[in-house]
Write a protein that holds these residues in place. Structure first.
Motif: not given
Length: 196
Positions: A2-3, A11, A15-16, A46, A49, A72, A74
């Motif tokens: 992810w980074w 993503h 996986d989150r 993170p 995530m 990200s 989010t």
């Protein structure tokens, strides 16, 4: 990893962490993590995530943290205490409008809308043939199920039940205490659904 991902990359949701609720803290950016700071400790998460960050009462967030979370993918939701009420939300630019456009397409076409409703009903109640039912018939089945559940629980608990009374726009003014409690519960449920 992810980074190393580009900010426009999405993503996998699997996986989150689905959501993180924070309140009464300062939210800032620390490299590729959001730092949650309060009097006792600092927690770093993170950004990529987390699927949704629920920002509760007493929390403040910096522009740097918002930018990182948006990059990200989010979602941010400003919520009431313990995430019960949804006041505002925002998603980053990496979230496209394709799903919204698809939903608008399906809901505005009678045939497609009915097909979606049949599939959703079939997922909730497998084994029932709903392939020829109209929207009104699907709603009737759903209403009959809910009424039966209310009657069953009324008999089980001894709480009197005279039917559902609800006044749109003023849900807490109609009916008895049980109806007002149901309205409050539904309001909480809608808040939870919106934050997901």
């Amino acid at each position: 990893m992810w980074w190393l991902a580009d900010p426009q990359d999405l993503h996998r949701v699997s996986d989150r962490i689905s959501s993180v609720y924070v309140e009464r803290c300062h939210i800032d950016r620390d490299d590729n993590a959001v730092a949650l700071v309060n009097r006792e400790r600092t927690v770093r998460i993170p950004a990529a995530m987390v699927a949704t960050l629920l920002i509760g009462p007493g929390a403040r967030i910096t522009t740097a943290a918002v930018r990182l979370l948006a990059d990200s993918g989010t979602a941010l939701c400003w919520v009431g205490e313990r995430g019960v009420r949804l006041y505002a939300s925002g998603i980053g630019p990496s979230r496209g409008s394709q799903l919204l456009l698809r939903q608008a397409y399906l809901v505005t076409r009678t045939k497609e809308r009915l097909a979606v409703a049949r599939r959703m009903y079939g997922m909730r109640f497998p084994g029932e043939d709903v392939s020829t039912l109209t929207m009104q018939q699907l709603r009737g089945r759903e209403g009959a199920r809910v009424k039966k559940i209310y009657r069953t629980h009324s008999a089980r608990t001894g709480v009197p039940w005279d039917g559902r009374l609800y006044k749109p726009g003023q849900p807490f003014e109609a009916g008895d205490d049980v109806n007002r409690l149901l309205s409050a519960g539904h309001s909480c449920l809608y808040g939870i659904c919106h934050q997901r």
